[in-house]
Design an enzyme around this catalytic site. Structure first.
Site, mmCIF file in Angstrom:
data_model
loop_
_atom_site.group_PDB
_atom_site.id
_atom_site.type_symbol
_atom_site.label_atom_id
_atom_site.label_comp_id
_atom_site.label_asym_id
_atom_site.label_seq_id
_atom_site.Cartn_x
_atom_site.Cartn_y
_atom_site.Cartn_z
ATOM 1 N N SER A 109 -11.259 23.240 -8.593
ATOM 2 C CA SER A 109 -10.693 24.466 -9.157
ATOM 3 C C SER A 109 -9.784 25.108 -8.130
ATOM 4 O O SER A 109 -10.042 25.030 -6.918
ATOM 5 C CB SER A 109 -11.807 25.447 -9.536
ATOM 6 O OG SER A 109 -11.262 26.697 -9.944
ATOM 7 N N TYR B 284 -19.152 30.123 -7.360
ATOM 8 C CA TYR B 284 -18.311 29.119 -8.017
ATOM 9 C C TYR B 284 -17.226 28.632 -7.058
ATOM 10 O O TYR B 284 -17.009 27.417 -6.912
ATOM 11 C CB TYR B 284 -17.672 29.716 -9.273
ATOM 12 C CG TYR B 284 -16.819 28.741 -10.051
ATOM 13 C CD1 TYR B 284 -17.401 27.748 -10.833
ATOM 14 C CD2 TYR B 284 -15.429 28.805 -10.005
ATOM 15 C CE1 TYR B 284 -16.619 26.841 -11.544
ATOM 16 C CE2 TYR B 284 -14.641 27.915 -10.711
ATOM 17 C CZ TYR B 284 -15.244 26.930 -11.485
ATOM 18 O OH TYR B 284 -14.467 26.039 -12.181
#
Length: 267
Positions: A129, A142
């Site tokens: 990501s 995350y």
């Protein structure tokens, strides 16, 4: 002979988009899902696999090998989101996120590398990501799990290069998928010191996903990477400003970059 592709988390979102795109391009595609029996609209076969369960990973990989006799491409796509103030996220939820986003992909790599070594060829694509390149407020866990996978990708790439195996990471920005519905949200606690700022940031994050790019853009990027004889180590896929934010982090003083992020999230 068409290449054999294994995609974790292939029943929805980016994984499904990639699988369908490659299937229609003539690849032999196998997707995975924790509950494949519940999926009725997949154009490619789905195999049971839970990235938190090493036995299920081994069984799924052996199932593909027994049918297709090889695995040419593995796309480590399965992952989960998590949001909340670090102070208020239960530690068990943090561990669960790392089990899925970090240790899971490593377990998949460990399961497929012997086959790829025997073939003397293979490509593993770790989906990370753009958030993994920076610590984002209320998405710290995350960011950390995806950032850790980026670093491991660099290490494994060097370890397996001599076997004819390429390892790459692909970091998407915001794409219009159902990731928000499956994400762990620490609750916005009434009276918490973070109630106002976290609540507003959470709403902003969901809006970004809802208005995100088409997952087909990721599918096309993956297709091009597979067809590249000398793929790069890292790819970033997303709108210009999301990719440019990584450049800014590299060149700006830390506190100035931090101020920019805080201003963006209205903190």
């Amino acid at each position: 002979m068409s290449k054999v592709v294994l995609i974790t988390g292939g029943s929805s979102g980016i994984g499904k988009a990639i699988g369908e795109f490659l299937f229609h391009k003539g690849f032999t595609v196998y997707g995975t899902s924790r509950n494949p029996e519940k999926i009725v609209n997949s154009v490619f076969p789905l195999i049971a696999l839970d990235v938190r369960d090493v036995d299920s990973i081994q069984q799924a990989v052996q199932q593909v090998i027994s049918i297709a006799k090889r695995i040419d491409v593995v796309i480590n796509n399965a992952g989960v989101g998590i949001t909340g103030p670090i102070e208020e996220i239960p530690t068990d939820e943090m561990r669960n996120n790392f089990e899925t986003n970090f240790f899971g992909p490593i377990a998949v790599m460990k399961a497929v590398l012997p086959q790829m070594r025997e073939q003397q060829s293979g490509l593993i694509i770790n989906i990370t990501s753009i958030a993994g390149y920076m610590g984002l407020p209320y998405r710290g866990i995350y960011s950390a799990s995806k950032g850790a996978l980026e670093i491991v990708t660099e290490a494994v790439s060097m370890e397996v290069k001599s076997f004819g195996i390429n390892i790459v990471s692909v970091a998407p920005g915001d794409f219009a998928t159902n990731i928000a519905s499956g994400r762990y949200h620490a609750p916005v606690i009434k009276g918490s010191a973070y109630e106002s700022s976290y609540g507003a940031t959470l709403q902003q994050m969901d809006e970004h996903v809802d208005s995100g790019s088409n997952p087909d853009e990721m599918a096309l990027a993956i297709y091009q990477i597979i067809n590249d004889k000398n793929p790069k180590l890292h790819y970033k896929i997303g709108v210009f400003m999301q990719k440019f934010s990584i450049v800014l982090k590299r060149i700006l003083p830390d506190r100035i970059y931090e101020s920019m992020l805080m201003n963006h999230y209205k903190l």
